[in-house]
Write a protein that holds these residues in place. Structure first.
Motif, mmCIF file in Angstrom:
data_model
loop_
_atom_site.group_PDB
_atom_site.id
_atom_site.type_symbol
_atom_site.label_atom_id
_atom_site.label_comp_id
_atom_site.label_asym_id
_atom_site.label_seq_id
_atom_site.Cartn_x
_atom_site.Cartn_y
_atom_site.Cartn_z
ATOM 1 N N ASN A 285 0.822 -1.199 0.000
ATOM 2 C CA ASN A 285 0.000 0.000 0.000
ATOM 3 C C ASN A 285 0.868 1.265 0.000
ATOM 4 O O ASN A 285 0.592 2.218 -0.727
ATOM 5 N N ALA A 286 1.913 1.253 0.795
ATOM 6 C CA ALA A 286 2.826 2.400 0.833
ATOM 7 C C ALA A 286 3.559 2.572 -0.492
ATOM 8 O O ALA A 286 3.794 3.701 -0.942
ATOM 9 N N VAL A 287 3.899 1.470 -1.144
ATOM 10 C CA VAL A 287 4.557 1.540 -2.452
ATOM 11 C C VAL A 287 3.618 2.133 -3.496
ATOM 12 O O VAL A 287 4.034 2.949 -4.329
ATOM 13 N N ILE A 288 2.342 1.765 -3.443
ATOM 14 C CA ILE A 288 1.367 2.329 -4.373
ATOM 15 C C ILE A 288 1.246 3.838 -4.162
ATOM 16 O O ILE A 288 1.223 4.610 -5.127
ATOM 17 N N PHE B 215 -2.808 21.243 -7.642
ATOM 18 C CA PHE B 215 -2.332 19.942 -8.091
ATOM 19 C C PHE B 215 -1.665 19.169 -6.959
ATOM 20 O O PHE B 215 -1.664 17.938 -6.964
ATOM 21 N N PHE B 216 -1.127 19.867 -5.975
ATOM 22 C CA PHE B 216 -0.599 19.221 -4.778
ATOM 23 C C PHE B 216 -1.738 18.523 -4.036
ATOM 24 O O PHE B 216 -1.603 17.377 -3.595
ATOM 25 N N LEU B 217 -2.872 19.183 -3.918
ATOM 26 C CA LEU B 217 -4.054 18.608 -3.292
ATOM 27 C C LEU B 217 -4.538 17.390 -4.066
ATOM 28 O O LEU B 217 -4.797 16.329 -3.487
ATOM 29 N N PHE B 218 -4.642 17.516 -5.384
ATOM 30 C CA PHE B 218 -5.107 16.411 -6.209
ATOM 31 C C PHE B 218 -4.117 15.252 -6.225
ATOM 32 O O PHE B 218 -4.523 14.092 -6.319
ATOM 33 N N LYS B 219 -2.828 15.549 -6.131
ATOM 34 C CA LYS B 219 -1.816 14.495 -6.116
ATOM 35 C C LYS B 219 -2.029 13.567 -4.935
ATOM 36 O O LYS B 219 -2.055 12.338 -5.084
ATOM 37 N N TYR B 220 -2.208 14.125 -3.755
ATOM 38 C CA TYR B 220 -2.408 13.296 -2.573
ATOM 39 C C TYR B 220 -3.794 12.669 -2.544
ATOM 40 O O TYR B 220 -3.964 11.555 -2.043
ATOM 41 N N ALA B 221 -4.792 13.349 -3.081
ATOM 42 C CA ALA B 221 -6.126 12.756 -3.153
ATOM 43 C C ALA B 221 -6.113 11.521 -4.044
ATOM 44 O O ALA B 221 -6.661 10.476 -3.684
ATOM 45 N N ILE B 222 -5.471 11.615 -5.188
ATOM 46 C CA ILE B 222 -5.385 10.472 -6.102
ATOM 47 C C ILE B 222 -4.577 9.351 -5.479
ATOM 48 O O ILE B 222 -4.936 8.171 -5.595
ATOM 49 N N ALA B 223 -3.505 9.683 -4.783
ATOM 50 C CA ALA B 223 -2.677 8.649 -4.142
ATOM 51 C C ALA B 223 -3.452 7.921 -3.060
ATOM 52 O O ALA B 223 -3.395 6.682 -2.971
#
Length: 119
Positions: free
Chosen positions: A70-73, A94-102
């Motif tokens: 999970n951490a690798v993903i 995009f910083f917000l969306f980056k972590y949301a997608i992750a």
């Protein structure tokens, strides 16, 4: 600001994210809608992570491997988003969306593994 069109990521950024930038800057309601969607996605991802982490229970050999994957993903999705998302404009969004997608990607992984291993 236009990125260098020589790279593949520059072409992706210009074709996908430039219209988004133009749309978001048209009015405050568009900007607020973009931020609101980002926060909703972030909250959904965090809830998915916590729910399935709690459902799997205490860590042992099997769940330890699941949490590591999970951490690798999460790491791979963040790196991929860093490559694709533009750095010159709207980087906070995009910083917000980056972590949301992750978080959503890792929540989906935990959901699939929970259904496969624990049900």
């Amino acid at each position: 600001m236009k990125m260098n069109d020589d790279s593949i990521t520059g072409k992706i950024t210009n074709t996908i994210f430039e219209p988004l930038k133009i749309w978001a800057e048209e009015s405050n309601s568009n900007w607020n809608m973009l931020i609101g969607i980002g926060f909703v996605l972030l909250v959904v991802g965090i809830i998915m992570l916590f729910v399935y982490t709690l459902k799997m229970g205490k860590g042992d050999e099997r769940t330890g491997q699941i949490y590591l994957n999970n951490a690798v993903i999460i790491l791979f999705v963040i790196i991929l988003c860093d490559v694709i998302f533009p750095k010159e404009y709207m980087w906070q969004i995009f910083f917000l969306f980056k972590y949301a997608i992750a978080f959503i990607a890792s929540g989906i992984y935990l959901t699939v593994r929970y259904k496969k291993d624990f049900s």
